[in-house]
Design an enzyme around this catalytic site. Sequence first.
Site, mmCIF file in Angstrom:
data_model
loop_
_atom_site.group_PDB
_atom_site.id
_atom_site.type_symbol
_atom_site.label_atom_id
_atom_site.label_comp_id
_atom_site.label_asym_id
_atom_site.label_seq_id
_atom_site.Cartn_x
_atom_site.Cartn_y
_atom_site.Cartn_z
ATOM 1 N N CYS A 3 0.843 -1.199 0.000
ATOM 2 C CA CYS A 3 0.000 0.000 0.000
ATOM 3 C C CYS A 3 0.877 1.247 0.000
ATOM 4 O O CYS A 3 2.099 1.165 0.034
ATOM 5 C CB CYS A 3 -0.936 0.002 1.209
ATOM 6 S SG CYS A 3 -0.083 0.243 2.785
ATOM 7 N N CYS A 6 3.513 1.599 2.647
ATOM 8 C CA CYS A 6 4.749 0.832 2.418
ATOM 9 C C CYS A 6 5.735 1.644 1.582
ATOM 10 O O CYS A 6 6.911 1.770 1.937
ATOM 11 C CB CYS A 6 4.442 -0.473 1.685
ATOM 12 S SG CYS A 6 3.366 -1.607 2.558
ATOM 13 N N ASP A 397 9.467 26.572 -33.053
ATOM 14 C CA ASP A 397 10.570 26.873 -33.957
ATOM 15 C C ASP A 397 10.017 26.692 -35.372
ATOM 16 O O ASP A 397 9.029 25.979 -35.559
ATOM 17 C CB ASP A 397 11.721 25.893 -33.686
ATOM 18 C CG ASP A 397 12.833 26.034 -34.692
ATOM 19 O OD1 ASP A 397 13.229 27.171 -34.980
ATOM 20 O OD2 ASP A 397 13.290 24.999 -35.213
ATOM 21 N N ASP A 597 13.616 21.402 -32.491
ATOM 22 C CA ASP A 597 14.320 20.193 -32.916
ATOM 23 C C ASP A 597 15.302 19.674 -31.875
ATOM 24 O O ASP A 597 15.949 18.652 -32.077
ATOM 25 C CB ASP A 597 15.025 20.411 -34.256
ATOM 26 C CG ASP A 597 16.053 21.537 -34.206
ATOM 27 O OD1 ASP A 597 16.447 21.936 -33.091
ATOM 28 O OD2 ASP A 597 16.471 22.013 -35.277
ATOM 29 N N ASP A 601 17.653 24.624 -30.478
ATOM 30 C CA ASP A 601 16.573 25.118 -29.627
ATOM 31 C C ASP A 601 16.710 24.676 -28.174
ATOM 32 O O ASP A 601 15.813 24.913 -27.367
ATOM 33 C CB ASP A 601 15.216 24.634 -30.163
ATOM 34 C CG ASP A 601 14.936 25.163 -31.560
ATOM 35 O OD1 ASP A 601 15.086 26.370 -31.767
ATOM 36 O OD2 ASP A 601 14.587 24.359 -32.433
#
Length: 703
Positions: A3, A6, A397, A597, A601
């Site tokens: 759970c 844990c 871009d 790309d 960029d």
Amino acid sequence: MHCASCSATVEKRLKKTKGVEKVNVNLATEKALVIFDEKQLSEDGIIKVIVGAGYKAEIFTNKITKESQKDKYYFLLSLLFSIPVFILAMFFMSNGFYNRLAQVILAGVVQFVFGARFYKGAWSALKNKSANMDTLVALGTSAAYFYSLTTTFLIKGEVFFETSALLITFILLGKWLESRAKGKTNDAIKKLMGLQAKKARVIRDGQELDVPIEQVVVGDEIIVRPGEKIPVDGEVVSGYTSIDESMISGESIPVEKAVGDSVIGSTINQTGSISFRATKIGKDTVLAQIIKVVEEAQGSKAPIQKFADLVSSYFVPAVLLIAILTFGIWYFWIGVSFVKALMTFTAVLVIACPCSLGLATPTAIMVGTGKGAENGILIKGGESLEIANKIKTVIFDKTGTITKGVPVVTNVVRLKDISEDSIRVYAASLEKMSEHPLAEAIVRDAKEKKITLEKVSGFKASVGLGISGQVNDKKILIGTEKFLVQNGVMFDQSLRRKKDGLEDQGKTVMIVVFDSRAVGLIAVADQVKDTSKEAIKKLKHLGIHTVMLTGDNKKTAHAIATKVGIDEVVAEVLPQEKAEVIKKYQSKGQKVAMIGDGINDAPALVQADLGIAMGAGTDIAIESGGIVLVKNDLLDAVRAIKLSKLTLSKIKQNLFWALFYNSIGIPIAAMGLLRAELAGLAMALSSVSVVVNSLLLKRKKIK
């Protein structure tokens, strides 16, 4: 881990360990991602910390676990022992000593053999001064079993062995169904792993050998016949073929491959036989990188997970307190029998479900990122997924993102007495001597039209202006109007008007001169991708503002923007200035995504709230992007945003139902309106319902 308590315990212990810089423990995937200082800590040291917290751990490998089979085995065996207990309790009402003794033994096997996992988990939690789901189950079932044991041997009273046995059986049923459902959330990884080739045919010492894929080394020459998988990434050294690369590109049309072309591991060779040299193996191949990105994403946390973690940290202690208060109120205040109060106490303990809270977020993220990967959208983590849902501005871009990034000849304009073919022959022959990208476009255009090029002499290039040279008996000039003026060439007014019109369309125009006479124009443009206009239209429908950010001149930039329907243009910007432009939009309080790309960029992708990198087919390991579009298609950016909205919606639904279930279930149990066995079944099914709701995301369309 059973759970949220844990996973929180493991995470807490690791965070306190010296040398650990960052840790993320995921309940749904049962994995921990740990970033640590190797000078202060080792992998074995990390495992010891986890073992010390009461859990097992090993270094992760790509092996798919058989957890579902184990849970099924435990459930069926538990059911086998529980059914006789139920029959003895319900249908043999005399309930004599030997009847009870048989129940003691049968229920004891269920309690202490098949239910041992709950005692182990509860003990681990106790050692860590915490409580978890195992604590609730161990206390609830033990209360029923040990009370029944006492009334069998020490005092007179009813027995409830069937309650403890059926409780454990129902909870194990829930665990089995849950692990089965969780396994389906991991289908994307299984499918990707299934794509991998198992063997490769390599040439060593002049002989062809079939070797396991793990034994291939960089530099090996590998032979692939028609219909076989490409084992690893490489470069063709001989032969010619076509390869189905749809698993990477999404394109169903096979790609032709000749000497010097690259091939991608796990794609399908179709028509011819080739040999290629291995360039990337193992974890460096494209497919391995994709699998790694998806695995890391599925093991990550979204910011919304913090809410579930906070609730879970208080949940179990609160339930224990409510259960004790329930017993006290029923027994001491209302005055019911000890048995009635005890059964109500047990029902409160076992109906509470911290599992559903813990699974609400990670299961949805697993399905969402998996669905993305199957559609060529690599989402690198839960945080990127959640931010994509909040994006209000998308900045593009231009080159390689909105456009194809490969300039092509779009127009050839000529005077009446000059043929179009002669313009192409002379221009391409001269441009073949140039290295400029626009020259490549003109030469490529001539080759496509099967035009034979002529010999050139006296070639000369004037940087930024044009080129000149002798082709056969003609002196040829190609360049700008300024270049013509410098060479004393007259420029026809009709050609000038056509040149201006082409430039207004965003095209680069070169003037062609034969023997000091301007005879024609060649227009070259970087073509807009087929899907760019549709993608931008769909983003606008989502209420997103669109901006194009480019280093191109304003005239070209505005022409492209108008063509695809972009709202705003920022032109003539250097790569290093793009990040500053993004900051301006962020200062307005907007969440901004940048699509580029991933190379020039990179600063802008990092500065944006969400970087979306165009993957260009094979370049999927782009560090600066939170999302990578493998197919290089802008429509996938729209799909990524839609997918994030669908995934976040599922997370919110899961959290709502998990909280609603516990908010309703606990009071019902506390009012004594629910038998303990049914409470256990309800608890088991609540976790399953959360996982199944996440799995429904697979059916959603993100087109």
